[in-house]
Design a protein around this motif. Structure first.
Motif, PDB file in Angstrom:
ATOM      1  N   PRO A  66       0.817  -1.214   0.000  1.00  0.00           N
ATOM      2  CA  PRO A  66       0.000   0.000   0.000  1.00  0.00           C
ATOM      3  C   PRO A  66       0.856   1.271   0.000  1.00  0.00           C
ATOM      4  O   PRO A  66       2.005   1.257   0.451  1.00  0.00           O
ATOM      5  CB  PRO A  66      -0.816  -0.122   1.294  1.00  0.00           C
ATOM      6  CG  PRO A  66      -0.053  -1.046   2.159  1.00  0.00           C
ATOM      7  CD  PRO A  66       0.731  -1.947   1.253  1.00  0.00           C
ATOM      8  N   ALA A  67       0.262   2.343  -0.485  1.00  0.00           N
ATOM      9  CA  ALA A  67       0.935   3.643  -0.506  1.00  0.00           C
ATOM     10  C   ALA A  67       1.329   4.025   0.914  1.00  0.00           C
ATOM     11  O   ALA A  67       0.599   3.764   1.873  1.00  0.00           O
ATOM     12  CB  ALA A  67       0.013   4.698  -1.099  1.00  0.00           C
ATOM     13  N   GLY A  68       2.487   4.645   1.043  1.00  0.00           N
ATOM     14  CA  GLY A  68       2.954   5.103   2.342  1.00  0.00           C
ATOM     15  C   GLY A  68       3.792   4.082   3.097  1.00  0.00           C
ATOM     16  O   GLY A  68       4.272   4.367   4.181  1.00  0.00           O
ATOM     17  N   TRP A  69       3.942   2.903   2.529  1.00  0.00           N
ATOM     18  CA  TRP A  69       4.732   1.841   3.159  1.00  0.00           C
ATOM     19  C   TRP A  69       5.886   1.466   2.243  1.00  0.00           C
ATOM     20  O   TRP A  69       5.748   1.486   1.024  1.00  0.00           O
ATOM     21  CB  TRP A  69       3.864   0.617   3.419  1.00  0.00           C
ATOM     22  CG  TRP A  69       2.807   0.840   4.453  1.00  0.00           C
ATOM     23  CD1 TRP A  69       1.588   1.432   4.252  1.00  0.00           C
ATOM     24  CD2 TRP A  69       2.862   0.493   5.831  1.00  0.00           C
ATOM     25  NE1 TRP A  69       0.888   1.457   5.432  1.00  0.00           N
ATOM     26  CE2 TRP A  69       1.649   0.887   6.421  1.00  0.00           C
ATOM     27  CE3 TRP A  69       3.824  -0.121   6.630  1.00  0.00           C
ATOM     28  CZ2 TRP A  69       1.371   0.686   7.766  1.00  0.00           C
ATOM     29  CZ3 TRP A  69       3.545  -0.324   7.974  1.00  0.00           C
ATOM     30  CH2 TRP A  69       2.327   0.086   8.531  1.00  0.00           C
ATOM     31  N   THR A  70       7.020   1.104   2.831  1.00  0.00           N
ATOM     32  CA  THR A  70       8.168   0.631   2.053  1.00  0.00           C
ATOM     33  C   THR A  70       8.583  -0.745   2.563  1.00  0.00           C
ATOM     34  O   THR A  70       8.321  -1.097   3.717  1.00  0.00           O
ATOM     35  CB  THR A  70       9.369   1.589   2.169  1.00  0.00           C
ATOM     36  OG1 THR A  70       9.734   1.723   3.534  1.00  0.00           O
ATOM     37  CG2 THR A  70       9.042   2.957   1.595  1.00  0.00           C
ATOM     38  N   VAL A  71       9.231  -1.492   1.706  1.00  0.00           N
ATOM     39  CA  VAL A  71       9.668  -2.841   2.061  1.00  0.00           C
ATOM     40  C   VAL A  71      10.966  -2.740   2.861  1.00  0.00           C
ATOM     41  O   VAL A  71      11.962  -2.209   2.379  1.00  0.00           O
ATOM     42  CB  VAL A  71       9.868  -3.708   0.797  1.00  0.00           C
ATOM     43  CG1 VAL A  71      10.412  -5.082   1.179  1.00  0.00           C
ATOM     44  CG2 VAL A  71       8.562  -3.832   0.031  1.00  0.00           C
ATOM     45  N   ALA A  72      10.944  -3.266   4.087  1.00  0.00           N
ATOM     46  CA  ALA A  72      12.128  -3.290   4.940  1.00  0.00           C
ATOM     47  C   ALA A  72      12.821  -4.648   4.878  1.00  0.00           C
ATOM     48  O   ALA A  72      14.025  -4.738   5.098  1.00  0.00           O
ATOM     49  CB  ALA A  72      11.753  -2.973   6.384  1.00  0.00           C
ATOM     50  N   LEU A  73      12.056  -5.700   4.610  1.00  0.00           N
ATOM     51  CA  LEU A  73      12.607  -7.044   4.463  1.00  0.00           C
ATOM     52  C   LEU A  73      11.895  -7.696   3.288  1.00  0.00           C
ATOM     53  O   LEU A  73      10.667  -7.764   3.264  1.00  0.00           O
ATOM     54  CB  LEU A  73      12.395  -7.869   5.738  1.00  0.00           C
ATOM     55  CG  LEU A  73      12.934  -9.305   5.696  1.00  0.00           C
ATOM     56  CD1 LEU A  73      14.470  -9.303   5.628  1.00  0.00           C
ATOM     57  CD2 LEU A  73      12.469 -10.095   6.906  1.00  0.00           C
ATOM     58  N   ALA A  74      12.681  -8.174   2.334  1.00  0.00           N
ATOM     59  CA  ALA A  74      12.120  -8.832   1.150  1.00  0.00           C
ATOM     60  C   ALA A  74      11.433 -10.139   1.539  1.00  0.00           C
ATOM     61  O   ALA A  74      11.537 -10.600   2.679  1.00  0.00           O
ATOM     62  CB  ALA A  74      13.233  -9.092   0.147  1.00  0.00           C
ATOM     63  N   ALA A  75      10.766 -10.720   0.587  1.00  0.00           N
ATOM     64  CA  ALA A  75       9.969 -11.924   0.806  1.00  0.00           C
ATOM     65  C   ALA A  75      10.733 -12.990   1.582  1.00  0.00           C
ATOM     66  O   ALA A  75      11.868 -13.328   1.246  1.00  0.00           O
ATOM     67  CB  ALA A  75       9.506 -12.484  -0.526  1.00  0.00           C
ATOM     68  N   ALA A  76      10.072 -13.486   2.630  1.00  0.00           N
ATOM     69  CA  ALA A  76      10.664 -14.492   3.502  1.00  0.00           C
ATOM     70  C   ALA A  76       9.533 -15.236   4.205  1.00  0.00           C
ATOM     71  O   ALA A  76       8.394 -14.767   4.224  1.00  0.00           O
ATOM     72  CB  ALA A  76      11.584 -13.826   4.521  1.00  0.00           C
TER      73      ALA A  76
END
Length: 78
Positions: free
Chosen positions: A32-42
């Motif tokens: 969603p808008a306003g969020w960034t990925v801190a840890l890739a798929a796991a």
């Protein structure tokens, strides 16, 4: 049908918003808008461990910053 937010066998991302709040997010759902990925798929367990290691202060960053600037908040009082 399994809830995509509680499927132990699914792959997740760890997201972080502007307030430093973390969220587990199913890899198959658009970030969603306003969020960034801190840890890739796991795997879910790995994502939960990451959140436990990195998000030790549950307060929003704006509250942390206000407290650091000398502004007392209810959370700072005994």
């Amino acid at each position: 049908m399994t809830n995509p937010f509680e499927d132990d066998n699914a792959s997740y991302l760890v997201l972080v918003n502007g307030e430093g709040q973390h969220s587990l997010w199913p890899e198959t759902i658009t970030v969603p808008a306003g969020w960034t990925v801190a840890l890739a798929a796991a795997p879910r367990a790995e994502c939960l461990a990451y959140v436990e290691r990195t998000w030790s202060d549950m307060r929003p960053l704006s509250l942390v910053n206000a407290a650091g600037a000398g502004t007392e908040t209810a959370a700072d009082r005994p």
